[in-house]
Design a protein around this motif. Structure first.
Motif, PDB file in Angstrom:
ATOM      1  N   ASN A   1       0.824  -1.207   0.000  1.00 36.24           N
ATOM      2  CA  ASN A   1       0.000   0.000   0.000  1.00 36.24           C
ATOM      3  C   ASN A   1       0.864   1.265   0.000  1.00 36.24           C
ATOM      4  OD1 ASN A   1      -1.440   2.252   1.549  1.00 36.24           O
ATOM      5  ND2 ASN A   1      -3.095   0.852   0.992  1.00 36.24           N
ATOM      6  N   ASN A   2       0.578   2.179  -0.936  1.00 35.16           N
ATOM      7  CA  ASN A   2       1.420   3.365  -1.089  1.00 35.16           C
ATOM      8  C   ASN A   2       1.425   4.251   0.160  1.00 35.16           C
ATOM      9  OD1 ASN A   2       2.287   2.796  -3.624  1.00 35.16           O
ATOM     10  ND2 ASN A   2       0.556   3.821  -4.611  1.00 35.16           N
ATOM     11  N   SER A   3       0.241   4.495   0.703  1.00 36.88           N
ATOM     12  CA  SER A   3       0.196   5.434   1.838  1.00 36.88           C
ATOM     13  C   SER A   3       0.855   4.821   3.065  1.00 36.88           C
ATOM     14  CB  SER A   3      -1.240   5.845   2.128  1.00 36.88           C
ATOM     15  OG  SER A   3      -1.975   4.741   2.550  1.00 36.88           O
ATOM     16  N   ALA A   4       0.665   3.491   3.242  1.00 42.88           N
ATOM     17  CA  ALA A   4       1.296   2.834   4.388  1.00 42.88           C
ATOM     18  C   ALA A   4       2.810   2.894   4.236  1.00 42.88           C
ATOM     19  CB  ALA A   4       0.842   1.387   4.490  1.00 42.88           C
ATOM     20  N   ARG A   5       3.283   2.695   3.006  1.00 41.71           N
ATOM     21  CA  ARG A   5       4.726   2.693   2.764  1.00 41.71           C
ATOM     22  C   ARG A   5       5.326   4.068   3.063  1.00 41.71           C
ATOM     23  NH1 ARG A   5       4.630   0.670  -2.050  1.00 41.71           N
ATOM     24  NH2 ARG A   5       4.925   2.647  -3.116  1.00 41.71           N
ATOM     25  N   SER A   6       4.636   5.107   2.592  1.00 46.45           N
ATOM     26  CA  SER A   6       5.201   6.439   2.843  1.00 46.45           C
ATOM     27  C   SER A   6       5.111   6.800   4.332  1.00 46.45           C
ATOM     28  CB  SER A   6       4.541   7.491   1.960  1.00 46.45           C
ATOM     29  OG  SER A   6       3.309   7.860   2.485  1.00 46.45           O
ATOM     30  N   TYR A   7       4.070   6.304   5.009  1.00 51.48           N
ATOM     31  CA  TYR A   7       3.985   6.513   6.459  1.00 51.48           C
ATOM     32  C   TYR A   7       5.195   5.886   7.162  1.00 51.48           C
ATOM     33  CZ  TYR A   7       2.250   6.207  11.267  1.00 51.48           C
ATOM     34  OH  TYR A   7       2.112   6.301  12.635  1.00 51.48           O
ATOM     35  N   VAL A   8       5.526   4.663   6.761  1.00 54.83           N
ATOM     36  CA  VAL A   8       6.646   3.960   7.396  1.00 54.83           C
ATOM     37  C   VAL A   8       7.958   4.688   7.133  1.00 54.83           C
ATOM     38  CG1 VAL A   8       8.008   1.832   7.366  1.00 54.83           C
ATOM     39  CG2 VAL A   8       5.534   1.708   7.456  1.00 54.83           C
TER      40      VAL A   8
ATOM     41  N   ILE B   1       4.891   1.124  12.980  1.00 57.98           N
ATOM     42  CA  ILE B   1       4.857   0.368  11.730  1.00 57.98           C
ATOM     43  C   ILE B   1       3.751  -0.678  11.792  1.00 57.98           C
ATOM     44  CG2 ILE B   1       6.158  -1.209  10.256  1.00 57.98           C
ATOM     45  CD1 ILE B   1       8.703   0.251  11.105  1.00 57.98           C
ATOM     46  N   ASN B   2       3.674  -1.352  12.919  1.00 58.54           N
ATOM     47  CA  ASN B   2       2.695  -2.427  13.072  1.00 58.54           C
ATOM     48  C   ASN B   2       1.262  -1.925  12.898  1.00 58.54           C
ATOM     49  OD1 ASN B   2       2.114  -5.071  13.443  1.00 58.54           O
ATOM     50  ND2 ASN B   2       2.133  -4.999  15.675  1.00 58.54           N
ATOM     51  N   LYS B   3       1.053  -0.652  13.182  1.00 60.66           N
ATOM     52  CA  LYS B   3      -0.296  -0.092  13.118  1.00 60.66           C
ATOM     53  C   LYS B   3      -0.778   0.042  11.670  1.00 60.66           C
ATOM     54  CE  LYS B   3      -2.752   3.956  14.700  1.00 60.66           C
ATOM     55  NZ  LYS B   3      -2.572   5.365  15.036  1.00 60.66           N
ATOM     56  N   VAL B   4       0.148   0.293  10.716  1.00 57.20           N
ATOM     57  CA  VAL B   4      -0.290   0.601   9.350  1.00 57.20           C
ATOM     58  C   VAL B   4      -0.120  -0.547   8.359  1.00 57.20           C
ATOM     59  CG1 VAL B   4       0.005   3.082   9.518  1.00 57.20           C
ATOM     60  CG2 VAL B   4       1.942   1.682   8.848  1.00 57.20           C
ATOM     61  N   ILE B   5       0.727  -1.540   8.670  1.00 50.82           N
ATOM     62  CA  ILE B   5       0.982  -2.555   7.647  1.00 50.82           C
ATOM     63  C   ILE B   5      -0.145  -3.589   7.590  1.00 50.82           C
ATOM     64  CG2 ILE B   5       3.490  -2.327   7.729  1.00 50.82           C
ATOM     65  CD1 ILE B   5       3.471  -4.977   9.359  1.00 50.82           C
TER      66      ILE B   5
ATOM     67  N   GLU C   1      -0.799  -7.391   7.525  1.00 57.61           N
ATOM     68  CA  GLU C   1      -0.028  -8.571   7.915  1.00 57.61           C
ATOM     69  C   GLU C   1      -0.076  -9.684   6.882  1.00 57.61           C
ATOM     70  OE1 GLU C   1      -0.811  -9.868  11.870  1.00 57.61           O
ATOM     71  OE2 GLU C   1      -0.046  -8.008  12.747  1.00 57.61           O
ATOM     72  N   GLU C   2      -1.074  -9.639   5.982  1.00 50.99           N
ATOM     73  CA  GLU C   2      -1.204 -10.689   4.967  1.00 50.99           C
ATOM     74  C   GLU C   2      -0.196 -10.511   3.833  1.00 50.99           C
ATOM     75  OE1 GLU C   2      -3.740 -13.177   5.170  1.00 50.99           O
ATOM     76  OE2 GLU C   2      -3.845 -12.354   7.203  1.00 50.99           O
ATOM     77  N   THR C   3       0.093  -9.258   3.478  1.00 56.71           N
ATOM     78  CA  THR C   3       0.893  -9.030   2.271  1.00 56.71           C
ATOM     79  C   THR C   3       2.260  -8.401   2.542  1.00 56.71           C
ATOM     80  OG1 THR C   3      -0.168  -6.892   2.008  1.00 56.71           O
ATOM     81  CG2 THR C   3      -1.140  -8.719   0.791  1.00 56.71           C
ATOM     82  N   ASP C   4       2.414  -7.675   3.633  1.00 50.38           N
ATOM     83  CA  ASP C   4       3.629  -6.879   3.818  1.00 50.38           C
ATOM     84  C   ASP C   4       4.688  -7.603   4.638  1.00 50.38           C
ATOM     85  OD1 ASP C   4       2.223  -5.027   2.465  1.00 50.38           O
ATOM     86  OD2 ASP C   4       1.668  -3.847   4.224  1.00 50.38           O
ATOM     87  N   LYS C   5       5.941  -7.158   4.424  1.00 51.31           N
ATOM     88  CA  LYS C   5       7.057  -7.734   5.189  1.00 51.31           C
ATOM     89  C   LYS C   5       7.893  -6.593   5.753  1.00 51.31           C
ATOM     90  CE  LYS C   5       7.718 -10.080   1.452  1.00 51.31           C
ATOM     91  NZ  LYS C   5       8.032 -10.816   0.294  1.00 51.31           N
ATOM     92  N   VAL C   6       8.158  -6.636   7.024  1.00 53.63           N
ATOM     93  CA  VAL C   6       9.024  -5.623   7.643  1.00 53.63           C
ATOM     94  C   VAL C   6       9.995  -6.336   8.570  1.00 53.63           C
ATOM     95  CG1 VAL C   6       9.126  -3.566   9.095  1.00 53.63           C
ATOM     96  CG2 VAL C   6       7.189  -3.892   7.578  1.00 53.63           C
TER      97      VAL C   6
END
Lengths: 96, 191
Positions: free
Chosen positions: A11-18, A51-55, A57-62
């Protein structure tokens, strides 16, 4: 302690938030989705929660990796590598 | 008369000069917004909505009041939950957005001691213990014993704080120099 933050976020907005959260925590951008810098335990914990708040969990990796200065010295850096002294906070000012 | 919040007492115990700078000289603290604090407040509001009627049977709760604002001559504060226990005594319960680190931090304990005094004065019932809920460690419940000694210490602190405020007294700084490192008043304090 030196902390690496690596991520793959769809997700673009989540990525820029992180990325903003990482910069705000005082980390340096060493690659597009890779940050590096010194954080204490509380700062790392706080960043992790943000970070945990916006990602998703099904698709993202941190990943958040911790290492000390000795371990960083043992890393190999080829090509356009980052300034090791900058990320370990040995450089106090960039301009004089 | 001046009454204090538990957080003011915790600040005083951290270093008496806090009280002087903040309430005598009226210099506000240079506070930063912490994500963890903000998130804790959100969780607190969620908790208020959810399971409103739920009573913790395991510790023998028979009645409860949530978000109670209590005050007496020298203290005031908002208790997350006031519990009535089976043996007729009362107990404060406080939610913490924190991880359980195998020990109770003094600041958390002080807060419960303050609430204990407030509950005793308001409800006229004995308070022998308090509870902390660590929401980040799967809501771990920890019991904190509260004795007379602890309560008298809080009363003693409020007395000392009043002396500083009413008497314009510049107190000695804490003897733990480590605390000066990240104190919000470190720029203006003579160590």
């Amino acid at each position: 302690m030196i902390t690496w933050v690596l991520y793959d976020i769809k997700n673009n907005s989540a990525r820029s938030y992180v990325s903003k959260a990482c910069k705000h925590a005082g980390l340096y951008r060493v690659q597009y989705s890779c940050f590096l810098g010194t954080l204490n335990a509380n700062e790392k914990d706080s960043l992790e929660l943000q970070i945990n708040k916006v990602i998703n969990e099904e698709t993202d990796k941190v990943y958040l990796f911790r290492m000390n200065k000795e371990q960083l010295k043992e890393c190999s850096m080829l090509g356009q590598a980052f300034d090791e002294k900058l990320v370990t906070d040995e450089v106090k000012a960039l301009f004089f | 008369m001046q009454s204090f919040y538990p957080s003011q007492i915790i600040e005083y115990l951290y270093c008496p000069r806090y009280t002087y700078f903040e309430y005598v000289l009226r210099i506000p603290q240079n506070e930063v917004k912490y994500f963890k604090v903000e998130r804790g407040r959100e969780i607190h509001d969620e908790k208020l909505e959810r399971n409103k009627e739920y009573l913790r049977k395991k510790i023998g709760v028979t009645r409860k009041w949530t978000d109670m604002y209590l005050g007496n001559d020298y203290l005031r504060g908002k208790v997350d939950e006031v519990l009535e226990l089976e043996d007729g005594s009362y107990a404060p319960l406080d939610y913490k957005f924190a991880l359980w680190k195998d020990r109770i931090f003094e600041t958390y304990a002080q807060q419960l001691y303050c609430y204990a005094i407030l509950i005793e004065d308001t409800y006229n019932k004995p308070v022998n213990k308090g509870f902390l809920v660590y929401t980040r460690s799967r809501n771990k419940l920890v019991e904190v014993p509260i004795d007379e000694n602890a309560k008298s210490k809080v009363r003693q602190s409020t007395g000392e704080m009043l002396k500083i405020i009413d008497g314009n007294k510049f107190p000695k700084a804490t003897k733990f120099k480590k605390r000066c490192l990240n104190c919000t008043y470190r720029n203006i304090c003579t160590k």
